[in-house]
Design an enzyme around this catalytic site. Structure first.
Site, PDB file in Angstrom:
ATOM      1  CB  SER A 273      66.178 -10.252 112.573  1.00 31.50           C
ATOM      2  OG  SER A 273      66.529 -11.630 112.471  1.00 31.50           O
TER       3      SER A 273
ATOM      4  CG  ASP B 234      64.423  -6.037 110.493  1.00 32.74           C
ATOM      5  OD1 ASP B 234      63.878  -4.926 110.608  1.00 32.74           O
ATOM      6  OD2 ASP B 234      63.796  -7.080 110.200  1.00 32.74           O
ATOM      7  CG  HIS B 235      62.384  -5.429 114.167  1.00 38.64           C
ATOM      8  ND1 HIS B 235      61.401  -4.564 114.581  1.00 38.64           N
ATOM      9  CD2 HIS B 235      61.971  -5.922 112.968  1.00 38.64           C
ATOM     10  CE1 HIS B 235      60.433  -4.537 113.682  1.00 38.64           C
ATOM     11  NE2 HIS B 235      60.753  -5.345 112.680  1.00 38.64           N
TER      12      HIS B 235
ATOM     13  CB  SER C 232      55.562  -4.617 103.522  1.00 36.65           C
ATOM     14  OG  SER C 232      55.251  -3.481 104.284  1.00 36.65           O
ATOM     15  CB  SER C 233      55.189 -10.627 103.364  1.00 35.72           C
ATOM     16  OG  SER C 233      56.592 -10.783 103.324  1.00 35.72           O
TER      17      SER C 233
ATOM     18  CG  ASN D 218      61.360  -3.721 106.760  1.00 33.50           C
ATOM     19  OD1 ASN D 218      61.874  -2.865 106.058  1.00 33.50           O
ATOM     20  ND2 ASN D 218      61.697  -3.897 108.018  1.00 33.50           N
TER      21      ASN D 218
ATOM     22  CG  ASP E 294      61.949 -12.523 106.716  1.00 33.66           C
ATOM     23  OD1 ASP E 294      62.235 -13.434 105.923  1.00 33.66           O
ATOM     24  OD2 ASP E 294      62.341 -12.534 107.901  1.00 33.66           O
ATOM     25  CB  THR E 295      56.434 -13.490 105.482  1.00 34.93           C
ATOM     26  OG1 THR E 295      56.657 -13.203 106.865  1.00 34.93           O
ATOM     27  CG2 THR E 295      55.455 -14.629 105.358  1.00 34.93           C
TER      28      THR E 295
HETATM   29  P1  13P Z   1      56.931  -9.738 106.769  1.00 35.21           P
HETATM   30  O1  13P Z   1      56.802 -10.786 107.840  1.00 35.21           O
HETATM   31  O2  13P Z   1      55.597  -9.247 106.323  1.00 35.21           O
HETATM   32  O3  13P Z   1      57.764 -10.196 105.612  1.00 35.21           O
HETATM   33  O4  13P Z   1      57.674  -8.469 107.416  1.00 35.21           O
HETATM   34  C1  13P Z   1      59.065  -8.441 107.522  1.00 35.21           C
HETATM   35  C2  13P Z   1      59.541  -7.315 108.373  1.00 35.21           C
HETATM   36  O5  13P Z   1      58.841  -6.367 108.686  1.00 35.21           O
HETATM   37  C3  13P Z   1      60.942  -7.384 108.812  1.00 35.21           C
HETATM   38  O6  13P Z   1      61.281  -6.347 109.669  1.00 35.21           O
HETATM   39  O1  G3H Z   2      61.197  -8.836 112.107  1.00 42.10           O
HETATM   40  C1  G3H Z   2      60.817  -9.632 111.287  1.00 42.10           C
HETATM   41  C2  G3H Z   2      61.648 -10.329 110.307  1.00 42.10           C
HETATM   42  O2  G3H Z   2      60.805 -11.128 109.541  1.00 42.10           O
HETATM   43  C3  G3H Z   2      62.778 -11.105 110.906  1.00 42.10           C
HETATM   44  O3  G3H Z   2      62.330 -12.234 111.505  1.00 42.10           O
HETATM   45  O4  G3H Z   2      63.374 -12.254 113.779  1.00 42.10           O
HETATM   46  O5  G3H Z   2      62.497 -14.360 112.680  1.00 42.10           O
HETATM   47  O6  G3H Z   2      64.592 -13.263 111.849  1.00 42.10           O
HETATM   48  P1  G3H Z   2      63.251 -13.076 112.526  1.00 42.10           P
HETATM   49 ZN    ZN Z   3      59.732  -5.624 110.909  1.00 45.99          ZN
END
Ligand code: 13P
Ligand code: G3H
Ligand code: ZN
Length: 349
Positions: A50, A83-84, A225-226, A266, A268-269
């Site tokens: 990100s 990402d994003h 998608s966590s 995706n 992350d969490t």
């Molecule tokens: P989670 O917070 O559900 O893991 O999503 C991560 C995500 O979408 C990162 O772009």
């Molecule tokens: O966009 C969501 C991801 O979990 C990345 O998170 O922006 O805290 O690094 P972050």
């Molecule tokens: Zn995301």
């Protein structure tokens, strides 16, 4: 193996009928955990950063760490993904660094918080597509807005406020030429997605299926998608944490998505929870410890376990050796001569 185009990775996933986990990274241990899991399960993988991650780790540190992964694991196809991305400039800087894929999240304005108009989203995404495709780089766009806020990014809310409209998804894919399309179906970023186990209706799987019917060849992306597993929550709370009861996206719903065009998932969490739980456990049970290796090693192992499980559940396990990487320059030629389609196949309503 050189870094691979995410387009190639997702095209292969579509051929094989599986999904590919895209895991967020901020540091070396997370990259090592993903690579150990990819080796263990023989999986291709998307490693994504990100804007917050790029700022935290510093661009060149993170870039070279991911490059090191591709050198150390030549048998594993890796796509390096932004990402994003919040603007053309963010995506351009990732492409110039050497990322093989970017997400232009034009569903939000550049502040990363305010929902943008459809026309604004189309314009900025198309600009990124033109720049990226000339260089063989893949583009993911987003239509509809996710809920939740991560690191200051996100519109907030429950995730059900801006669910993707299938007609807009079709028009967006046609007008931008994106390689992959993130859709909003009620998920949100972070740990607090749902206050009870969500069923198919809460998650708007019907919308996902409707979009897939209209855009049968478009690679769909599920963000947020966590699964936020209870056992990972419990470890944190057992060792002094204070997480409130919460539910994530059930793996069965993701698998239903994969059967309906979802190719990138995706996560992350879940990895954050696994690492934090492992670190808390060491510090709580062995308060005399102060060598970071004493808690970073279990943290890395805990993340490897989660990633390996998701790779198996998403179906990418076993597919690392299915194909040879196409050089990015060849991919650029493919976009230019039309071998790599940028116009979606659209089915009638
Ligand atoms: P989670 O917070 O559900 O893991 O999503 C991560 C995500 O979408 C990162 O772009
Ligand atoms: O966009 C969501 C991801 O979990 C990345 O998170 O922006 O805290 O690094 P972050
Ligand atoms: Zn995301």
């Amino acid at each position: 193996m050189p870094l691979v185009s995410m387009r190639q990775l997702l095209d292969e996933a579509a051929k094989g009928g599986y999904g590919v986990g895209a895991f967020n990274v901020n540091d070396m241990e997370q990259i090592q955990a993903i690579m150990a899991a990819a080796k263990e399960t023989n999986s291709p993988v998307v490693i994504q950063a990100s804007r917050g991650a790029r700022a935290f780790a510093q661009d060149r540190f993170l870039f070279h760490l991911i490059l090191a992964a591709s050198e150390l694991y030549p048998e594993i196809p890796i796509a390096m993904h932004q990402d994003h991305g919040n603007s053309f400039e963010t995506c351009k800087s990732a492409i110039e660094l050497g990322y093989t894929s970017v997400m232009m999240d034009g569903s939000l304005k550049e502040d990363g918080k305010t929902p943008s108009s459809f026309e604004e989203n189309v314009a900025v995404t198309k600009r990124v597509v033109d720049f990226a495709h000339d260089r063989g780089v893949t583009v993911e766009g987003e239509i509809g807005v996710l809920g939740g806020v991560e690191d200051g990014h996100g519109a907030g809310g429950s995730g059900l406020e801006h669910v993707t409209d299938p007609d807009q998804a079709v028009e967006f894919a046609e007008r931008t030429g994106v390689d992959a399309l993130a859709i909003a179906i009620g998920t949100s970023h972070g740990a607090y997605k749902f206050t009870k186990k969500p069923d198919g209706s809460v998650l708007k799987m019907d919308v996902l299926i409707a979009i897939h019917k209209r855009l049968p060849n478009t690679h769909l992306v599920m963000h947020g998608s966590s699964s936020v597993p209870k056992d990972l929550q419990d470890v944190i709370n057992q060792y002094g944490g204070k997480l409130k009861e919460t539910w994530g996206v059930p793996v069965e719903e993701i698998q239903l998505g994969i059967r309906n065009g979802v190719r990138k998932i995706n996560v992350d969490t879940d990895n954050r929870l696994a690492m934090t739980g492992a670190i808390r456990k060491v510090l709580w049970t062995q308060p005399e410890k102060f060598d970071p290796r004493d808690y970073m090693k279990p943290a890395r192992e805990a993340m490897q376990k989660v990633v390996a499980l998701r790779m198996t559940q998403f179906g990418q396990a076993g597919h690392a050796g299915d194909y040879a990487p196409i050089p990015i320059e060849e991919i650029a030629k493919g976009y230019a001569d039309g071998t790599l389609a940028t116009q979606p196949l659209v089915a009638a309503k």
